[in-house]
Design an enzyme around this catalytic site. Structure first.
Site, PDB file in Angstrom:
ATOM      1  N   ASP A 113       0.022   5.224   1.093  1.00  0.00           N
ATOM      2  CA  ASP A 113      -0.130   6.126   2.245  1.00  0.00           C
ATOM      3  C   ASP A 113      -0.144   5.341   3.558  1.00  0.00           C
ATOM      4  OD1 ASP A 113      -0.270   8.400   0.722  1.00  0.00           O
ATOM      5  OD2 ASP A 113      -2.452   8.508   0.706  1.00  0.00           O
ATOM      6  N   ASP A 121       0.870  -1.165   0.000  1.00  0.00           N
ATOM      7  CA  ASP A 121       0.000   0.000   0.000  1.00  0.00           C
ATOM      8  C   ASP A 121       0.924   1.238   0.000  1.00  0.00           C
ATOM      9  OD1 ASP A 121      -2.151   1.824   0.738  1.00  0.00           O
ATOM     10  OD2 ASP A 121      -1.298   1.729   2.765  1.00  0.00           O
TER      11      ASP A 121
HETATM   12  O1  M1P Z   1      -4.478   5.559  -0.348  1.00  0.00           O
HETATM   13  C1  M1P Z   1      -5.467   5.840   0.584  1.00  0.00           C
HETATM   14  C2  M1P Z   1      -6.370   6.966   0.110  1.00  0.00           C
HETATM   15  O2  M1P Z   1      -5.597   8.140  -0.086  1.00  0.00           O
HETATM   16  C3  M1P Z   1      -6.336   9.273  -0.362  1.00  0.00           C
HETATM   17  O3  M1P Z   1      -7.201   9.517   0.705  1.00  0.00           O
HETATM   18  P1  M1P Z   1      -7.264  10.916   1.493  1.00  0.00           P
HETATM   19  O4  M1P Z   1      -7.124  11.997   0.496  1.00  0.00           O
HETATM   20  O5  M1P Z   1      -8.602  10.872   2.180  1.00  0.00           O
HETATM   21  O6  M1P Z   1      -6.144  10.900   2.504  1.00  0.00           O
HETATM   22  C4  M1P Z   1      -7.187   9.108  -1.600  1.00  0.00           C
HETATM   23  O7  M1P Z   1      -6.390   9.185  -2.744  1.00  0.00           O
HETATM   24  C5  M1P Z   1      -7.957   7.802  -1.568  1.00  0.00           C
HETATM   25  O8  M1P Z   1      -8.508   7.560  -2.838  1.00  0.00           O
HETATM   26  C6  M1P Z   1      -7.094   6.646  -1.178  1.00  0.00           C
HETATM   27  O9  M1P Z   1      -7.872   5.491  -1.033  1.00  0.00           O
END
Ligand code: M1P
Length: 255
Positions: A19, A17
């Protein structure tokens, strides 16, 4: 035909993953993580599978002069709805093609009305981001700054704005066949059932890997890593942040 990965000592795929796993939310990869991934790639095949779109993920992973597409064997944006193998595009999926204009219009109109009536501390812009394989809905708006994101996430932990929004949408559009997935700090993703992160696994089937590992932070039920983490085809690993990912990789793959 021989595999393009014949140079790797193990027939193992490791998927990550983005983030919260390889990077902090919406931030760039560190040089230390980049180097560790390069070392890992000498041993196994590596891939990334993010919920975000291609531009955002490649921005985050292209830090320090690198081109993200060159750094990974597989590159899956929007859960694999946009897919690359060794830098070459495999396929793209169309959310609007699947849902149709009429149904989408009803959904978008409802979402925008709902957000207009929401009383939350601040609002910015871009409340629906239209992507190839999904839409992303944000009550505060995707133009929020990093600081505004952090504050919204904290607020939402108590207020449950996204959880309630998703509950209402599931009730109202129950017959649409949609999954609503809260994966990040300020938004949730909306896509057809099955277009979660397990979608990317169809793109790796032809390589017949002995093992497929997945590392993610939102592996709990309701998190956007849950389905691929708990899929019988993968060996799931939960991490809390990028430093934990580095420790886990060093241990697991003797780096
Ligand atoms: O990768 C996790 C999520 O990252 C973003 O979420 P947010 O902007 O709420 O932090 C988005 O790009 C989301 O689509 C994605 O699932």
């Amino acid at each position: 035909m021989s595999s393009p990965f014949a140079d790797r000592p193990s027939k193992v795929l490791v998927l990550f993953d983005v983030d919260g796993t390889l990077t902090l939310a919406r931030q760039g990869v560190t040089p230390e993580m980049q180097q560790l991934l390069r070392d890992l790639r000498k041993k196994v095949v590596i891939g990334v599978v993010g919920g975000s779109d291609f531009v955002k993920i490649s921005e985050q992973l292209s830090a320090h002069g690198a081109n993200a597409l060159d750094e990974f064997d597989y590159f899956f944006a929007e859960n694999g709805l946009t897919a690359y193998k060794l830098g070459k595009s495999l396929s793209q999926q169309s959310f609007i093609g699947w849902i149709g204009e009429e149904k989408y219009k009803k959904l978008a109109n409802f979402i925008l009305h709902y957000i207009a009536d929401l009383d939350i501390p601040i609002k910015r812009g871009t409340f629906i981001e239209f992507r190839n394989g999904m839409i992303n809905v944000s009550p505060i708006g995707r133009n929020a700054t990093i600081q505004e994101r952090i504050e919204f996430e904290q607020y939402d932990k108590k207020a449950g704005v996204r959880a309630e929004f998703v509950r209402v949408l599931r009730e109202k559009f129950g017959d649409y066949g949609l999954t609503f997935s809260i994966g990040g700090q300020i938004s949730f993703d909306v896509f057809p059932h099955g277009w979660d992160k397990t979608y990317c696994l169809r793109h790796v089937e032809d390589e017949h890997f002995d093992e497929i590992h997945f590392f993610g932070d939102k592996t709990y039920k309701g998190g956007n890593d849950y389905e691929i983490f708990s899929d019988p085809r993968t060996i799931g690993h939960t991490v809390a942040n990028p430093p934990e990912t580095m420790v886990a990789l060093k241990e697991q793959f003797s780096l």
